[in-house]
Every structure is written in structure tokens, then in C-alpha cells.
Scaffold this motif. Structure first.
Motif, short mmCIF file in Angstrom:
data_model
loop_
_atom_site.label_atom_id
_atom_site.label_comp_id
_atom_site.label_asym_id
_atom_site.label_seq_id
_atom_site.Cartn_x
_atom_site.Cartn_y
_atom_site.Cartn_z
N PRO A 1 4.00 0.81 -15.02
CA PRO A 1 2.67 1.31 -14.69
C PRO A 1 2.45 1.23 -13.17
O PRO A 1 2.95 0.33 -12.50
CB PRO A 1 1.72 0.35 -15.41
CG PRO A 1 2.55 -0.29 -16.47
CD PRO A 1 3.95 -0.31 -15.94
N LYS A 2 1.69 2.18 -12.64
CA LYS A 2 1.46 2.22 -11.19
C LYS A 2 0.88 0.91 -10.66
O LYS A 2 1.15 0.52 -9.54
CB LYS A 2 0.55 3.39 -10.82
CG LYS A 2 1.26 4.70 -10.89
CD LYS A 2 0.37 5.83 -10.39
CE LYS A 2 1.13 7.14 -10.51
NZ LYS A 2 0.36 8.25 -9.98
N ARG B 1 3.78 -1.35 -9.87
CA ARG B 1 4.67 -0.93 -8.78
C ARG B 1 3.95 -1.09 -7.46
O ARG B 1 2.78 -0.82 -7.34
CB ARG B 1 5.09 0.52 -8.95
CG ARG B 1 6.05 0.71 -10.08
CD ARG B 1 6.49 2.13 -10.16
NE ARG B 1 5.59 2.80 -11.11
CZ ARG B 1 5.47 4.10 -11.21
NH1 ARG B 1 6.13 4.89 -10.42
NH2 ARG B 1 4.65 4.62 -12.09
N ASN B 2 4.68 -1.52 -6.47
CA ASN B 2 4.08 -1.69 -5.16
C ASN B 2 5.15 -1.36 -4.11
O ASN B 2 5.67 -2.25 -3.44
CB ASN B 2 3.57 -3.12 -4.99
CG ASN B 2 2.65 -3.26 -3.81
OD1 ASN B 2 2.44 -2.31 -3.07
ND2 ASN B 2 2.12 -4.45 -3.62
N ARG C 1 7.95 -6.48 -6.71
CA ARG C 1 7.59 -5.21 -7.35
C ARG C 1 7.99 -4.01 -6.50
O ARG C 1 8.10 -2.90 -7.02
CB ARG C 1 6.09 -5.16 -7.63
CG ARG C 1 5.67 -6.15 -8.69
CD ARG C 1 4.19 -6.13 -8.91
NE ARG C 1 3.52 -6.55 -7.69
CZ ARG C 1 2.22 -6.48 -7.48
NH1 ARG C 1 1.43 -6.00 -8.41
NH2 ARG C 1 1.69 -6.89 -6.35
N ASP D 1 10.75 0.12 -10.63
CA ASP D 1 9.93 1.22 -11.14
C ASP D 1 10.11 1.43 -12.63
O ASP D 1 9.62 2.37 -13.19
CB ASP D 1 10.17 2.51 -10.36
CG ASP D 1 11.62 2.92 -10.27
OD1 ASP D 1 12.45 2.30 -10.95
OD2 ASP D 1 11.91 3.85 -9.51
#
Length: 172
Positions: free
Chosen positions: A119-120, A123-124, A132, A136
Motif C-alpha cells: 500500500p502507498k 512505501r516511502n 520502506r 514495494d
């Protein structure tokens, strides 16, 4: 003949992962890791001027391995008991790197239908002090008693690509 083809197709839909601890549990596809070695601090040479997250260099069968402390890289406190720590040896071109992790937990085969895009919110990609930024995907595994566990999939290539850009600037 069709039965054999179906079995081969089913085999192609699975990947093997190494799970490791770095404060939390993560997974890395086994084909990204050349080998796993014990942390033997006495064998690591630390030349002056290295960034804090680099433990130093290790001579592994006449090949120099740059050892990267992932805890240091991501701003985590040092591990009190490093007795279970391992080094995941990975290659990038003709360079060899060792990623220091808290422990290697397991090796498991995961079906493709258990892999999902992260989930977005998880992700960073712009955060360099956060694991993170190297992930992905997530995998969903069933634990004991039918309990589910979700592991983030660590991409060694992404980390090494980022470090290849950053390390020359840090050494200057």
C-alpha cells in the motif's frame, strides 16, 4: 503430458524468500542473496573516513565485501545482543556487499498469489532513513494456528543503487 506442463507452470508461480529480522521481519528473494555468513566482528576491517553505517570491509575467500549495518543506515539503535546477527552477501556487478541484519529467520517458498503491491502508505521511496524506501511488495504468509503475517519484501538492488550514488558524496 498436460499434467506435467501444469505442474511446471505451477512451479513457475512460486518464489523462494529468506526472512530476516531488522527490528521487524522482512523478506528478500533468495536469488538476490549469494550467501549468508555469521557476523564475526574481529574479521571486519574499518578504515578511517567511512560513513557511520558502514561497518568496514571483510575478506571473504579473497573477495573484499563492504559490510553495511542496516540498523545504522536506517537510524535504528544498536542491537544489544548481536549473537544472532548475520550478514547477507549480495552482489552488484563486480562489487560485493554484506548487509548486516539482526537475524535470519527462515527460508520459505511463497506462491505468487500471496505477493501483493505494498500500500502507498507503507512505501516511502523518498525516505532514506527508513527501510520502506527499499520495498514495494508485501507477502502474506500463514503462521502457526492459521494466523497471518505480512512481510515487506526488501529489494537489495534498490538499496545498492541508492548507496552507489550516496557513498561517493559521503566519502568526499
Amino acid at each position: 503430458m498436460a499434467k506435467i506442463e501444469r505442474r511446471e507452470a505451477a512451479r513457475g508461480q512460486r518464489k523462494v524468500y529468506i526472512t530476516f529480522a531488522l527490528e521487524n521481519s522482512y523478506a528478500v528473494e533468495i536469488k538476490q542473496v549469494r550467501e549468508i555468513i555469521d557476523l564475526t566482528v574481529g574479521e571486519i576491517t574499518c578504515p578511517p573516513g567511512l560513513p557511520a553505517f558502514m561497518r568496514g570491509m571483510l575478506n571473504l575467500r579473497k573477495q573484499m565485501v563492504t559490510v553495511i549495518d542496516l540498523r545504522g543506515l536506517y537510524g535504528m539503535p544498536p542491537l544489544e545482543d548481536a549473537s544472532q546477527s548475520k550478514i547477507l552477501v549480495v552482489e552488484r556487478g563486480d562489487e560485493c556487499y554484506g548487509l548486516l541484519v539482526d537475524a535470519v529467520e527462515n527460508i520459505m517458498t511463497i506462491a505468487d498469489n500471496k505477493r501483493f503491491g505494498a500500500p502507498k502508505m507503507m512505501r516511502n521511496p523518498n525516505s532514506q532513513g527508513d527501510p520502506r524506501s527499499e520495498m514495494d511488495e508485501v507477502i502474506d504468509i500463514e503462521g502457526e494456528g492459521g494466523a497471518h503475517q505480512t512481510l515487506s519484501v526488501f529489494e537489495c538492488a534498490r538499496l545498492l543503487e541508492r548507496l552507489a550514488k550516496e557513498i561517493p558524496a559521503l566519502a568526499a
